[in-house]
Design a protein around this motif. Structure first.
Motif, PDB file in Angstrom:
ATOM      1  N   UNK A  90       0.860  -1.174   0.000  1.00  0.00           N
ATOM      2  CA  UNK A  90       0.000   0.000   0.000  1.00  0.00           C
ATOM      3  C   UNK A  90       0.906   1.237   0.000  1.00  0.00           C
ATOM      4  N   UNK A  91       0.642   2.191  -0.884  1.00  0.00           N
ATOM      5  CA  UNK A  91       1.533   3.351  -1.024  1.00  0.00           C
ATOM      6  C   UNK A  91       1.685   4.133   0.277  1.00  0.00           C
ATOM      7  N   UNK A 101       1.248   3.108   3.424  1.00  0.00           N
ATOM      8  CA  UNK A 101       1.972   2.303   4.409  1.00  0.00           C
ATOM      9  C   UNK A 101       3.465   2.273   4.059  1.00  0.00           C
ATOM     10  N   UNK A 102       3.769   2.092   2.785  1.00  0.00           N
ATOM     11  CA  UNK A 102       5.159   2.072   2.328  1.00  0.00           C
ATOM     12  C   UNK A 102       5.841   3.406   2.645  1.00  0.00           C
ATOM     13  N   UNK A 103       5.183   4.496   2.280  1.00  0.00           N
ATOM     14  CA  UNK A 103       5.757   5.829   2.489  1.00  0.00           C
ATOM     15  C   UNK A 103       6.027   6.116   3.957  1.00  0.00           C
ATOM     16  N   UNK A 104       5.193   5.589   4.845  1.00  0.00           N
ATOM     17  CA  UNK A 104       5.390   5.838   6.279  1.00  0.00           C
ATOM     18  C   UNK A 104       6.664   5.165   6.796  1.00  0.00           C
ATOM     19  N   UNK A 105       7.143   4.130   6.110  1.00  0.00           N
ATOM     20  CA  UNK A 105       8.355   3.407   6.521  1.00  0.00           C
ATOM     21  C   UNK A 105       9.592   3.810   5.716  1.00  0.00           C
ATOM     22  N   UNK A 106       9.401   4.597   4.682  1.00  0.00           N
ATOM     23  CA  UNK A 106      10.477   4.955   3.749  1.00  0.00           C
ATOM     24  C   UNK A 106      11.367   6.044   4.342  1.00  0.00           C
ATOM     25  N   UNK A 107      12.574   5.668   4.723  1.00  0.00           N
ATOM     26  CA  UNK A 107      13.537   6.616   5.324  1.00  0.00           C
ATOM     27  C   UNK A 107      14.647   7.020   4.356  1.00  0.00           C
ATOM     28  N   UNK A 108      14.565   6.539   3.120  1.00  0.00           N
ATOM     29  CA  UNK A 108      15.567   6.923   2.127  1.00  0.00           C
ATOM     30  C   UNK A 108      16.912   6.282   2.368  1.00  0.00           C
ATOM     31  N   UNK A 109      17.955   7.049   2.090  1.00  0.00           N
ATOM     32  CA  UNK A 109      19.312   6.533   2.234  1.00  0.00           C
ATOM     33  C   UNK A 109      20.264   7.358   1.391  1.00  0.00           C
ATOM     34  N   UNK A 110      21.339   6.725   0.956  1.00  0.00           N
ATOM     35  CA  UNK A 110      22.337   7.417   0.148  1.00  0.00           C
ATOM     36  C   UNK A 110      22.795   6.510  -0.982  1.00  0.00           C
ATOM     37  N   UNK A 111      23.135   7.156  -2.095  1.00  0.00           N
ATOM     38  CA  UNK A 111      23.787   6.444  -3.192  1.00  0.00           C
ATOM     39  C   UNK A 111      25.227   6.950  -3.209  1.00  0.00           C
ATOM     40  N   UNK A 112      26.128   6.034  -2.970  1.00  0.00           N
ATOM     41  CA  UNK A 112      27.552   6.347  -2.905  1.00  0.00           C
ATOM     42  C   UNK A 112      28.211   6.074  -4.245  1.00  0.00           C
ATOM     43  N   UNK A 113      29.035   6.985  -4.680  1.00  0.00           N
ATOM     44  CA  UNK A 113      29.868   6.789  -5.863  1.00  0.00           C
ATOM     45  C   UNK A 113      31.184   6.210  -5.355  1.00  0.00           C
ATOM     46  N   UNK A 140       1.233  -2.048  -6.054  1.00  0.00           N
ATOM     47  CA  UNK A 140       0.216  -3.031  -6.426  1.00  0.00           C
ATOM     48  C   UNK A 140      -0.121  -3.917  -5.223  1.00  0.00           C
ATOM     49  N   UNK A 141      -1.291  -4.555  -5.317  1.00  0.00           N
ATOM     50  CA  UNK A 141      -1.660  -5.506  -4.270  1.00  0.00           C
ATOM     51  C   UNK A 141      -1.069  -6.880  -4.609  1.00  0.00           C
ATOM     52  N   UNK A 142      -1.244  -7.819  -3.705  1.00  0.00           N
ATOM     53  CA  UNK A 142      -0.638  -9.139  -3.876  1.00  0.00           C
ATOM     54  C   UNK A 142      -1.165  -9.859  -5.118  1.00  0.00           C
TER      55      UNK A 142
END
Length: 158
Positions: free
Chosen positions: A67-68, A70-82, A132-134
């Motif tokens: 569920x968008x 629910x997902x967004x509430x747990x999404x803390x991001x991060x970093x992309x390292x070169x 999407x749903x299951x």
């Protein structure tokens, strides 16, 4: 200098250490993973615990079984390292040789890009995002023509 990209939910890595790696439930070594495809790296910032399908090549997309909200509430991001490509070699994981490389030694990042959410990173890479749903997800797994199935779905709003 050739570079690769490593994604991590940790935003303050000074050295990226090799981690114990399983493939098909078998230990294959301790590795740092990286890719030459920055969009693919962004896809690895996705919140863990959700089934995903991804395509980082032409017309990139990620399909997330969640569920968008629910997902967004747990999404803390991060970093992309070169990272410098010098210590990396082809992955030992069959089928991923074109998209993934590994290093057995610690790697010092050259620079990083931080993201507040995986969604922000994916949007910066112009990847389409589908929640999407299951039932829909399982249909995509079984589809003979995934792109045709995708045409019936609506990407998440920007």
């Amino acid at each position: 200098m050739q570079v690769l990209y490593h994604a991590s939910p940790q935003k303050n890595l000074k050295i990226i250490e090799p981690k114990r790696t399983l493939s098909n439930n078998k230990y294959i070594g301790d590795y740092v993973f990286a890719t030459s495809n920055r969009t693919l790296a962004a896809m690895y910032l996705a919140v863990k615990g959700h089934a995903i399908l991804m395509n980082a090549k032409e017309d990139p997309y990620i399909i997330i079984c969640a569920d968008e909200q629910e997902y967004s509430s747990k999404d803390k991001g991060g970093a992309i390292y070169t990272v410098p490509a010098v210590t990396f070699e082809v992955t030992p994981q069959a089928g991923l040789e074109d998209s993934e490389q590994v290093s057995k030694t610690p790697v010092k990042p050259l620079k990083k890009a931080e993201y507040q959410s995986s969604i922000d990173a994916l949007r910066e890479m112009n990847a389409k995002i589908y929640f999407v749903n299951e039932k829909e997800f399982n249909g995509l797994l079984k589809a003979k023509d995934e792109k045709k199935q995708l045409a019936s779905l609506r990407p998440a709003a920007a």
